[in-house]
Design a protein around this motif. Structure first.
Motif, PDB file in Angstrom:
ATOM      1  N   UNK A 272       0.855  -1.180   0.000  1.00 52.96           N
ATOM      2  CA  UNK A 272       0.000   0.000   0.000  1.00 52.96           C
ATOM      3  C   UNK A 272       0.896   1.236   0.000  1.00 52.96           C
ATOM      4  N   UNK A 273       0.519   2.239  -0.788  1.00 51.95           N
ATOM      5  CA  UNK A 273       1.249   3.494  -0.878  1.00 51.95           C
ATOM      6  C   UNK A 273       0.324   4.648  -0.511  1.00 51.95           C
ATOM      7  N   UNK A 274       0.908   5.667   0.125  1.00 50.96           N
ATOM      8  CA  UNK A 274       0.121   6.802   0.594  1.00 50.96           C
ATOM      9  C   UNK A 274       0.960   8.064   0.556  1.00 50.96           C
ATOM     10  N   UNK A 275       0.376   9.163   0.084  1.00 53.09           N
ATOM     11  CA  UNK A 275       1.013  10.476   0.140  1.00 53.09           C
ATOM     12  C   UNK A 275      -0.046  11.506   0.498  1.00 53.09           C
ATOM     13  N   UNK A 276       0.350  12.512   1.274  1.00 50.79           N
ATOM     14  CA  UNK A 276      -0.603  13.464   1.864  1.00 50.79           C
ATOM     15  C   UNK A 276      -0.142  14.891   1.626  1.00 50.79           C
ATOM     16  N   UNK A 277      -1.077  15.757   1.342  1.00 51.02           N
ATOM     17  CA  UNK A 277      -0.843  17.192   1.260  1.00 51.02           C
ATOM     18  C   UNK A 277      -1.782  17.860   2.250  1.00 51.02           C
ATOM     19  N   UNK A 278      -1.220  18.532   3.244  1.00 49.92           N
ATOM     20  CA  UNK A 278      -2.067  19.198   4.224  1.00 49.92           C
ATOM     21  C   UNK A 278      -1.403  19.266   5.581  1.00 49.92           C
TER      22      UNK A 278
END
Length: 257
Positions: free
Chosen positions: A103-109
């Motif tokens: 699983x891959x995840x990237x966040x902006x905030x």
């Protein structure tokens, strides 16, 4: 804050053109100079490239630019640090294994409150709110589902989680387990779908164009998702605040079947 880039396709495709514009926002045409990363799903595995240097000057980014890796799901991120030091441990996208899949995840905030990890098996390595939120999400999914859920069930669970967490801050993110790419908009997220008849696209951050009709087949379909549009001559769709889309085979779906 940071910026996101994602790609979902119906056939393995390289992201070289979009990445050429995106990487320049990491310290050249924009201020996101606190590291970057990109990850490609390939036949059940993942290639992950991370660097704490700005993407505009990173030798690792040069490698990615000149290496046309083909994938159906790609997630990339350029960072402007708000929580956590500039380091590899705090560089997106983050990767974990659940149900025998990456699983891959990237966040902006920026999240004012971090969700509880509830003593689950997923814990952060770095100090960002982003990785903490990712681990909390996987802990919830692993408790809620005894086996890999359908995309429709996964969409519902992720939507509920995103709605709850968005109340504590800005929560734009990209998530994938290799089957599809989920994109959640809190403030700013756009997408464009490229399909036949293809046309020429021109980057906003560099004087670079490509005629997709010359490098694709009529059956190809590619969706590109970004914090801000990467081209200045295509019609990008702005996602609504609170919207979660599931991109499958290059098409956005409000709720997958």
């Amino acid at each position: 804050m940071c910026q996101l880039l994602g790609m979902n396709c119906n056939v393995p495709t390289d992201i070289v053109f979009s990445f050429e514009g995106f990487r320049r926002r990491g310290g050249e045409t924009d201020e996101h100079a606190d590291g970057w990363g990109i990850a490609f799903f390939e036949d059940g595995g993942c290639r992950v490239f991370l660097d704490y240097l700005p993407s505009s000057i990173s030798p690792v980014a040069d490698l990615v630019k000149n290496y046309p890796i083909q994938s159906r799901n790609v997630i990339a991120h350029i960072r402007k640090a708000t929580q956590g030091a500039v380091s590899l441990a705090n560089t997106h996208p983050f990767q974990r294994e659940l149900w025998g899949r990456y699983w891959l995840f990237a966040h902006n905030g920026n999240l004012a409150e971090r969700p509880s990890l509830d003593d689950g098996r997923f814990t952060p390595v770095g100090s960002t709110d982003s990785e903490h939120a990712f681990c909390a999400l996987l802990n919830q999914l692993s408790r809620h589902f005894g086996e890999p859920p359908s995309l429709a069930d996964l969409h519902g669970a992720v939507a509920d989680y995103a709605g709850t967490l968005s109340r504590s801050g800005t929560f734009n993110f990209l998530l994938s387990d290799g089957r599809a790419l989920f994109a959640h908009c809190s403030t700013d997220l756009f997408y464009v779908v490229r399909e036949s008849p293809f046309s020429t696209a021109h980057l906003s951050d560099a004087d670079v164009s490509i005629d997709f009709a010359r490098v694709t087949t009529p059956r190809d379909r590619v969706a590109v998702i970004a914090t801000r549009p990467l081209t200045d001559n295509e019609d990008w769709t702005r996602m609504r605040s609170g919207e979660l889309l599931c991109f499958v085979d290059g098409m956005p779906r409000p709720s997958p079947i």
